[in-house]
Structures are given as structure tokens and as C-alpha cells.
Design a protein around this motif. Structure first.
Motif, PDB file in Angstrom:
ATOM      1  N   LEU A  31       0.851  -1.186   0.000  1.00 15.77           N
ATOM      2  CA  LEU A  31       0.000   0.000   0.000  1.00 15.77           C
ATOM      3  C   LEU A  31       0.884   1.231   0.000  1.00 15.77           C
ATOM      4  N   ASP A  32       0.621   2.150  -0.904  1.00 15.30           N
ATOM      5  CA  ASP A  32       1.390   3.398  -0.880  1.00 15.30           C
ATOM      6  C   ASP A  32       0.432   4.572  -1.041  1.00 15.30           C
ATOM      7  N   ARG A  33       0.722   5.615  -0.290  1.00 14.90           N
ATOM      8  CA  ARG A  33      -0.227   6.739  -0.347  1.00 14.90           C
ATOM      9  C   ARG A  33      -0.038   7.604  -1.586  1.00 14.90           C
ATOM     10  N   ALA A  40      11.614   9.425  -2.024  1.00 14.48           N
ATOM     11  CA  ALA A  40      13.086   9.468  -2.015  1.00 14.48           C
ATOM     12  C   ALA A  40      13.635   8.393  -2.939  1.00 14.48           C
ATOM     13  N   SER A  41      12.899   7.293  -3.040  1.00 10.89           N
ATOM     14  CA  SER A  41      13.381   6.166  -3.838  1.00 10.89           C
ATOM     15  C   SER A  41      13.379   6.441  -5.338  1.00 10.89           C
ATOM     16  N   THR A  42      12.617   7.425  -5.785  1.00 10.24           N
ATOM     17  CA  THR A  42      12.660   7.761  -7.219  1.00 10.24           C
ATOM     18  C   THR A  42      13.540   8.982  -7.490  1.00 10.24           C
ATOM     19  N   HIS A 374      17.323   3.936   6.398  1.00 11.08           N
ATOM     20  CA  HIS A 374      18.503   3.678   5.560  1.00 11.08           C
ATOM     21  C   HIS A 374      19.267   4.939   5.171  1.00 11.08           C
ATOM     22  N   ALA A 375      18.762   6.103   5.603  1.00 13.98           N
ATOM     23  CA  ALA A 375      19.479   7.371   5.397  1.00 13.98           C
ATOM     24  C   ALA A 375      19.943   7.537   3.955  1.00 13.98           C
ATOM     25  N   MET A 376      21.283   7.651   3.741  1.00 14.86           N
ATOM     26  CA  MET A 376      21.805   7.919   2.389  1.00 14.86           C
ATOM     27  C   MET A 376      22.022   6.645   1.584  1.00 14.86           C
TER      28      MET A 376
HETATM   29  C1  LIG Z   1      18.724  13.751  -2.642  1.00 17.44           C
HETATM   30  C2  LIG Z   1      18.877  12.295  -2.244  1.00 17.44           C
HETATM   31  C3  LIG Z   1      19.883  11.543  -2.812  1.00 17.44           C
HETATM   32  C4  LIG Z   1      20.043  10.202  -2.446  1.00 17.44           C
HETATM   33  N1  LIG Z   1      20.986   9.463  -3.095  1.00 17.44           N
HETATM   34  C5  LIG Z   1      21.119   8.138  -2.803  1.00 17.44           C
HETATM   35  C6  LIG Z   1      22.062   7.344  -3.516  1.00 17.44           C
HETATM   36  O1  LIG Z   1      22.742   7.806  -4.430  1.00 17.44           O
HETATM   37  N2  LIG Z   1      22.174   6.023  -3.166  1.00 17.44           N
HETATM   38  C7  LIG Z   1      21.413   5.453  -2.167  1.00 17.44           C
HETATM   39  O2  LIG Z   1      21.589   4.277  -1.863  1.00 17.44           O
HETATM   40  N3  LIG Z   1      20.498   6.201  -1.484  1.00 17.44           N
HETATM   41  C8  LIG Z   1      20.343   7.515  -1.786  1.00 17.44           C
HETATM   42  N4  LIG Z   1      19.415   8.283  -1.118  1.00 17.44           N
HETATM   43  C9  LIG Z   1      18.673   7.667  -0.014  1.00 17.44           C
HETATM   44  C10 LIG Z   1      17.529   6.807  -0.505  1.00 17.44           C
HETATM   45  O3  LIG Z   1      16.791   7.517  -1.465  1.00 17.44           O
HETATM   46  C11 LIG Z   1      16.637   6.433   0.684  1.00 17.44           C
HETATM   47  O4  LIG Z   1      17.401   5.830   1.706  1.00 17.44           O
HETATM   48  C12 LIG Z   1      15.572   5.431   0.236  1.00 17.44           C
HETATM   49  O5  LIG Z   1      14.875   5.918  -0.878  1.00 17.44           O
HETATM   50  C13 LIG Z   1      14.597   5.121   1.357  1.00 17.44           C
HETATM   51  O6  LIG Z   1      13.670   4.220   0.836  1.00 17.44           O
HETATM   52  P1  LIG Z   1      12.363   3.799   1.605  1.00 17.44           P
HETATM   53  O7  LIG Z   1      11.669   2.798   0.761  1.00 17.44           O
HETATM   54  O8  LIG Z   1      12.726   3.423   3.008  1.00 17.44           O
HETATM   55  O9  LIG Z   1      11.523   5.162   1.765  1.00 17.44           O
HETATM   56  P2  LIG Z   1      10.794   6.096   0.695  1.00 17.44           P
HETATM   57  O10 LIG Z   1      11.474   6.108  -0.605  1.00 17.44           O
HETATM   58  O11 LIG Z   1      10.578   7.390   1.400  1.00 17.44           O
HETATM   59  O12 LIG Z   1       9.398   5.387   0.475  1.00 17.44           O
HETATM   60  C14 LIG Z   1       8.438   5.337   1.483  1.00 17.44           C
HETATM   61  C15 LIG Z   1       7.074   5.206   0.837  1.00 17.44           C
HETATM   62  O13 LIG Z   1       6.107   5.075   1.879  1.00 17.44           O
HETATM   63  C16 LIG Z   1       4.938   5.743   1.487  1.00 17.44           C
HETATM   64  N5  LIG Z   1       4.169   6.063   2.694  1.00 17.44           N
HETATM   65  C17 LIG Z   1       4.542   6.852   3.716  1.00 17.44           C
HETATM   66  N6  LIG Z   1       3.561   6.901   4.657  1.00 17.44           N
HETATM   67  C18 LIG Z   1       2.550   6.131   4.195  1.00 17.44           C
HETATM   68  C19 LIG Z   1       1.276   5.795   4.710  1.00 17.44           C
HETATM   69  N7  LIG Z   1       0.848   6.249   5.879  1.00 17.44           N
HETATM   70  N8  LIG Z   1       0.470   4.988   3.976  1.00 17.44           N
HETATM   71  C20 LIG Z   1       0.885   4.500   2.776  1.00 17.44           C
HETATM   72  N9  LIG Z   1       2.109   4.783   2.244  1.00 17.44           N
HETATM   73  C21 LIG Z   1       2.924   5.586   2.951  1.00 17.44           C
HETATM   74  C22 LIG Z   1       5.441   6.973   0.747  1.00 17.44           C
HETATM   75  O14 LIG Z   1       4.453   7.471  -0.143  1.00 17.44           O
HETATM   76  C23 LIG Z   1       6.679   6.441   0.032  1.00 17.44           C
HETATM   77  O15 LIG Z   1       6.392   6.055  -1.300  1.00 17.44           O
HETATM   78  C24 LIG Z   1      19.203   9.619  -1.467  1.00 17.44           C
HETATM   79  C25 LIG Z   1      18.160  10.368  -0.918  1.00 17.44           C
HETATM   80  C26 LIG Z   1      17.986  11.701  -1.299  1.00 17.44           C
HETATM   81  C27 LIG Z   1      16.849  12.495  -0.707  1.00 17.44           C
END
Ligand SMILES: Cc1cc2nc3c(=O)[nH]c(=O)nc-3n(C[C@H](O)[C@H](O)[C@H](O)COP(=O)(O)OP(=O)(O)OC[C@H]3O[C@@H](n4cnc5c(N)ncnc54)[C@H](O)[C@@H]3O)c2cc1C
Length: 411
Positions: A31-33, A40-42, A374-376
């Protein structure tokens, strides 16, 4: 075995975890909102960098006060009255100690090697989104060069494959490097991603393999019964039951974790990217060392990504910080400042104070799990995360080396 797993969050961590769980015979709903196009992942820089150091380091501690107060610094913390930020900063300060840095680097090194191996089938499956070409860390100044030497030693000791090139060698291979560049450290284990294509591919493949992906589905509440996960409730009131819950909602995971009776302190580290159009884009992806900017060529466009701003959970675009990206990159690469801007974006990295992700079962629930923080390095550590969390859901404990990432450190 076909127990239903509900995953909240369709970023890189949710999609890769969903894929792994499907492969292990589970029924999975993600589920994604949003529509998966803006997370951040795109929008991230797209550099998969095995061996990347955690954010809290002894060097950051030494520079922290100066950086905190300087809005031009890559790491910036605009002053705001927040007790949770203060607490987080105190824990972050402790995590900068050399002993913690050594421990967390060892964990992340091991984790990124596991992930690197698990990227191989994905590279074959989706060559358009993932190219194992390596990337280079580029320096302009003697201090930048010292940093590269230090990184070369650290990475080599940890078993990563790196190679130093002088500024002239770099310019012979690619004339777009400016005369100011004095050298670069090529990291051969690196993979260069097109994050938008990667997420699109993973989402399509997940559905083709039988997973259910629901976009524009915001989870408002997580309901427990007898302390165990029972169901989630969407914003429109719909309730969905599942045998198991996995929260992979990036920075928003902390809010959802509260419903699971656990406090996961994270700060959102905002980053920006600007897409520019260049006639002669650089050939190789790179990290501009002093400026902390990643350059990722994507056809005739180039993504400049960077900055780390602890300004809370919001999507405010601070133009001055965005403009820092092309201005700083222009010193390294010919023609950046004059290039036409195509688009601008910002997104939030989920950051723990100790620099380590949060992975594993939520204590006391028996059927709820978290994978976040997972930060950066969310893309870099994604495939490894999917293996660890699927093992946990299958009833196995985290391996010893991964214990420092366990959710239970916050219980
Ligand atoms: C500028 C920038 C550069 C980066 N460069 C790199 C890089 O080069 N290499 C690397 O490894 N990492 C990089 N990162 C870090 C990486 O992007 C993140 O660590 C990663 O995308 C986190 O993934 P995630 O799936 O945990 O979270 P997200 O990508 O934030 O995804 C979380 C999802 O949860 C959904 N969501 C949130 N709350 C709800 C809810 N209540 N109900 C339903 N859905 C919900 C959101 O819509 C979102 O789609 C970078 C980040 C940034 C900002």
C-alpha cells in the motif's frame, strides 16, 4: 505458508521486500499513499555505493557546529525549537565516537557486500536501470585529496575495489572535467542506477509476479488485537486484515510505529536534485567530494543531487539550497552553470541518530516488522534488507553481524 503480508510503503525497501516475500511463496499487498513517482526512492542520486560510511563520523563531529550554522554547508540544521531534534542530535554526537564509527562501518560494509551480490540478478533483469560501471569520487583541493586517500585506505582495508586517477588521467578519459580537478577515486564495485526506471520496473514486476500494489492508499492507523497486528485502516475507513505487517514507509515509519507501541526516533534529512540538460554531459557518475554532490548522467540530462538538511518533515523547496547544486558542480564540470534546468525536486531520507537502519520484528507483537532508517543508503542496502527482513518474517533471527540494526534497540 501463503500467509498474507501487508507492506506499508512502496519505496525501494517496500518493493524489494515485497518481491522477496513473493518469491518465498507469500501473498503480498503493498500500500502506498502516492503514485510511486515522488518518493526518495525515485528522486535519489542513483549511486549504489558499497562501503559508504555511515553519516555520524568523528570528522562530522568536529565540523558539526560550523556546519549547523552555515546555510551554505551541505549538512545544515536550521535552528528550530524541537525537543526530539535536540535528543536526536545528542545521540548523533555520541554515535560520532570512533568506537561506534568502527562498529557501524563494519556492519554497513558487510551489509553492502551482501546487497551488492544480490544486485547481480537485478542488473541482468533490468540493464536500463542498473549499470555496474562504478563511479568516481572527485577532488578539487588538497583537503579533498586527503579525504580520497583516507577513503582509499578505508575501502581497500574493507575489501572494496578502488583505484586512484590523477586529474590529467581523468581529463584524458573525459574532457568535461575542469582543470581544477586534481584527482578521483574510482570505486569499481559501484553501480549507477536510474532510480525512476528501477522503481517502475520493480513495481511492474511485482504485479506481474502476482503481488497486489495499491497506490493512492494512505494508511491512517494500524490496529492491534491482544498486542498483535490485526489490520490496517486506510484514510477512507477501509480496513484490511493480514497475517503479517511490514512497515517500510521511510521517514513516515516512525509515526506508524507509534501504533505498534514503539518509538523509533528518526530525523528527516532533506535532499534536493536538479535535472539539467547538457550537450556534452560527463561520461561517468561521480561524487564531487568537497561539495557532497552526486552527478548522475542520464542520456542528455544530468541529475545533480545532494545536500542534507534537518528541517523536519516537509517538502519546502529552499531555492538558495537548490541553486547551490549547479553553482558548486560548475567548478568540477565544464558548462554546468549555463545548462538549461529541466526540473527540480526534494525528498526526505529517513535517518536514525546512530547511523544504522532499523530492521526486524517489532518486539511483543509477534507479527509486525520494520525495515527503515537507511538514510543515504536505501538503494545501496535495498537488496540486502529484503533478504534480512524476509528471513525474519520466516522466523529466523537476524544474523549476529546485523544485530546492531535490530528494532529492539529502541524497545
Ligand atoms: C537527494 C537524495 C539523494 C540520495 N541518493 C542516494 C544514492 O545515491 N544512493 C542510495 O543508496 N540512497 C540515496 N538516497 C537515499 C535513498 O533515497 C533512501 O534511503 C531510500 O529511498 C529510502 O527508501 P524507503 O523505501 O525506506 O523510503 P521512501 O522512498 O521514502 O518510500 C516510502 C514510501 O512510503 C509511502 N508512505 C509513507 N507513509 C505512508 C502511509 N501512511 N500509507 C501509505 N504509504 C505511505 C510513501 O508514499 C513512500 O512512497 C538519497 C536520498 C535523497 C533524498
Amino acid at each position: 505458508m501463503n500467509e498474507h503480508v501487508i507492506i506499508i510503503g512502496g519505496g525501494i525497501i517496500g518493493l524489494l521486500s515485497g518481491r522477496e516475500l513473493l518469491a518465498r511463496g507469500r501473498a503480498v499487498t503493498i500500500l502506498d499513499r502516492g503514485d510511486l513517482r515522488d518518493s526518495a526512492s525515485t528522486g535519489n542520486a542513483g549511486v549504489i555505493s558499497p562501503g559508504h560510511a555511515p553519516i555520524p563520523t568523528p570528522e562530522v563531529a568536529a565540523k558539526a557546529i560550523r556546519m549547523m550554522l552555515d546555510p551554505r554547508s551541505p549538512l545544515y540544521i536550521p535552528p528550530r525549537p524541537s525537543l526530539s531534534l535536540l535528543r536526536w542530535l545528542l545521540s548523533f554526537r555520541r554515535a560520532c565516537r570512533p568506537a561506534h564509527f568502527r562498529m557501524s562501518s563494519e556492519v554497513l560494509d558487510r551489509f553492502s557486500k551482501l546487497s551488492r551480490e544480490r544486485f547481480e540478478p537485478l542488473i541482468e533483469e533490468c540493464p536500463k536501470a542498473l549499470e555496474p560501471t562504478g563511479f568516481a569520487d572527485i577532488a578539487l583541493t588538497p583537503q579533498g585529496r586527503d579525504h580520497l586517500d583516507h577513503e582509499a585506505e578505508r575501502l581497500t582495508k574493507s575489501g572494496f575495489n578502488v583505484e586512484f586517477r590523477t586529474g590529467d588521467e581523468l581529463r584524458r578519459e573525459d574532457p568535461s572535467w575542469s582543470d581544477d580537478v586534481i584527482g578521483g577515486l574510482v570505486q569499481h564495485d559501484g553501480i549507477v542506477a536510474r532510480p525512476d526506471d528501477l522503481i517502475r520496473h520493480l513495481a511492474q514486476r511485482f504485479e506481474a509476479d502476482g503481488g497486489i500494489l495499491r497506490t493512492n492508499a494512505t494508511v491512517e492507523n494500524v490496529h492491534l488485537e491482544g498486542g498483535c497486528f490485526e489490520s490496517i485502516e486506510l484514510a477512507d475507513g477501509e480496513r484490511i486484515q493480514g497475517g503479517t505487517l511490514l512497515v517500510t514507509a521511510g521517514i513516515w515509519s516512525s509515526g506508524l510505529a507509534r501504533d505498534l507501541n514503539i518509538r523509533i526516533p528518526m530525523q528527516a534529512a532533506k535532499g534536493y536534485h536538479v535535472m539539467i540538460e547538457m550537450e556534452n554531459p560527463p561520461r561517468m557518475a561521480s561524487v564531487l567530494s568537497e561539495a557532497c554532490i552526486v552527478v548522475n548522467p542520464m542520456g542528455n540530462q544530468v541529475r545533480l543531487a545532494g545536500t542534507l538538511e534537518l528541517s523536519g518533515i516537509n517538502d519546502r523547496m529552499v531555492q538558495r539550497r537548490l541553486d547551490m547544486l549547479p553553482a558548486a558542480a560548475d567548478r568540477y564540470i565544464h558548462g554546468v552553470r549555463k545548462a538549461r534546468r529541466h526540473s527540480e525536486w526534494n525528498g526526505l531520507r529517513p535517518c536514525t541518530a546512530d547511523g544504522l537502519p532499523v530492521i526486524g520484528p517489532v518486539p511483543e507483537t509477534g507479527n509486525a516488522y520494520l525495515a527503515t532508517g537507511h538514510a543515504m543508503m536505501g538503494v545501496t542496502l535495498g537488496p540486502g534488507t529484503s533478504q534480512l527482513i524476509a528471513d525474519c518474517i520466516d522466523g529466523q533471527p537476524l544474523p549476529d553481524w546485523a544485530q546492531p540494526m535490530d528494532v529492539k534497540r529502541f524497545a
